[in-house]
Design a protein around this motif. Structure first.
Motif, PDB file in Angstrom:
ATOM      1  N   GLU A  35      -2.374  -9.750   2.362  1.00 59.50           N
ATOM      2  CA  GLU A  35      -1.220  -8.859   2.192  1.00 59.50           C
ATOM      3  C   GLU A  35      -0.216  -9.526   1.264  1.00 59.50           C
ATOM      4  N   ILE A  62       5.284  -7.940   6.121  1.00 60.87           N
ATOM      5  CA  ILE A  62       4.142  -7.183   6.662  1.00 60.87           C
ATOM      6  C   ILE A  62       3.023  -8.145   7.055  1.00 60.87           C
ATOM      7  N   ASP A  78      -4.805  -5.317   2.267  1.00 64.56           N
ATOM      8  CA  ASP A  78      -3.964  -4.356   1.561  1.00 64.56           C
ATOM      9  C   ASP A  78      -4.631  -4.012   0.233  1.00 64.56           C
ATOM     10  N   THR A 121      -2.930  -0.058   4.302  1.00 66.24           N
ATOM     11  CA  THR A 121      -2.344   0.284   3.007  1.00 66.24           C
ATOM     12  C   THR A 121      -1.366   1.442   3.084  1.00 66.24           C
ATOM     13  N   GLY A 122      -0.411   1.420   2.185  1.00 63.07           N
ATOM     14  CA  GLY A 122       0.518   2.531   2.033  1.00 63.07           C
ATOM     15  C   GLY A 122      -0.071   3.658   1.218  1.00 63.07           C
ATOM     16  N   SER A 123      -1.227   3.420   0.602  1.00 66.88           N
ATOM     17  CA  SER A 123      -1.885   4.423  -0.243  1.00 66.88           C
ATOM     18  C   SER A 123      -3.346   4.588   0.159  1.00 66.88           C
ATOM     19  N   PRO A 170      -3.189   3.565   7.611  1.00 61.47           N
ATOM     20  CA  PRO A 170      -2.051   3.787   6.719  1.00 61.47           C
ATOM     21  C   PRO A 170      -0.797   3.066   7.211  1.00 61.47           C
ATOM     22  N   LYS A 171       0.021   2.625   6.246  1.00 66.84           N
ATOM     23  CA  LYS A 171       1.345   2.089   6.568  1.00 66.84           C
ATOM     24  C   LYS A 171       2.307   3.269   6.595  1.00 66.84           C
ATOM     25  N   PRO A 172       3.271   3.279   7.476  1.00 69.25           N
ATOM     26  CA  PRO A 172       3.524   2.273   8.498  1.00 69.25           C
ATOM     27  C   PRO A 172       2.493   2.366   9.621  1.00 69.25           C
TER      28      PRO A 172
END
Length: 125
Positions: free
Chosen positions: A7, A12, A50, A78-80, A96-98
């Motif tokens: 990450e 995070i 990530d 991941t955020g994406s 997914p994040k969060p």
């Protein structure tokens, strides 16, 4: 189980490390580059990865190497999640994040169960 944290965002990474340790796992890292991750690969059972790495490589590129060359299970965090693309084959999960503690701990628990089943230590005689 030995969990590698890959990450590029420090806070995070520390949160993922805490969750894994609270769930009873040993952690390796955190690391943020493909080179650092590959240095830990042979010592890892599973990697929380990530998509964005600090060296410009993608987590999907790393995942392919971890899975194919080292037999490391991969869980994307991941955020994406829609951008995982190539590399998703063989990944155990995409979170997914969060994320929540329960979601990460649950994915690690499933990975551990799959490893036990694969290693035959859950075999019934």
């Amino acid at each position: 189980m030995k969990v590698m944290i890959v990450e590029d965002e420090g806070l995070i990474a520390l949160e993922l490390e805490r969750i894994a340790q609270d769930a009873g796992h040993q952690t390796l890292g955190p690391v943020s580059t493909i080179e650092q991750a590959l240095a830990y690969a042979q010592k890892s059972d599973v990697a929380l990865v990530d998509l964005s790495l600090s060296d410009g490589f993608s987590g999907a590129q790393l995942a392919r190497r971890l899975i194919d060359r080292y037999g490391v299970d991969v869980i994307f965090v991941t955020g994406s999640p829609e951008n995982v693309g190539n590399g998703i084959e063989g990944a155990l999960d995409i979170i997914p994040k969060p994320f929540t503690d329960d979601r990460i701990a649950g994915a690690l628990s499933r990975a551990q169960a799959l490893r036990r089943d694969f290693d035959g230590s859950n075999a019934v005689l």
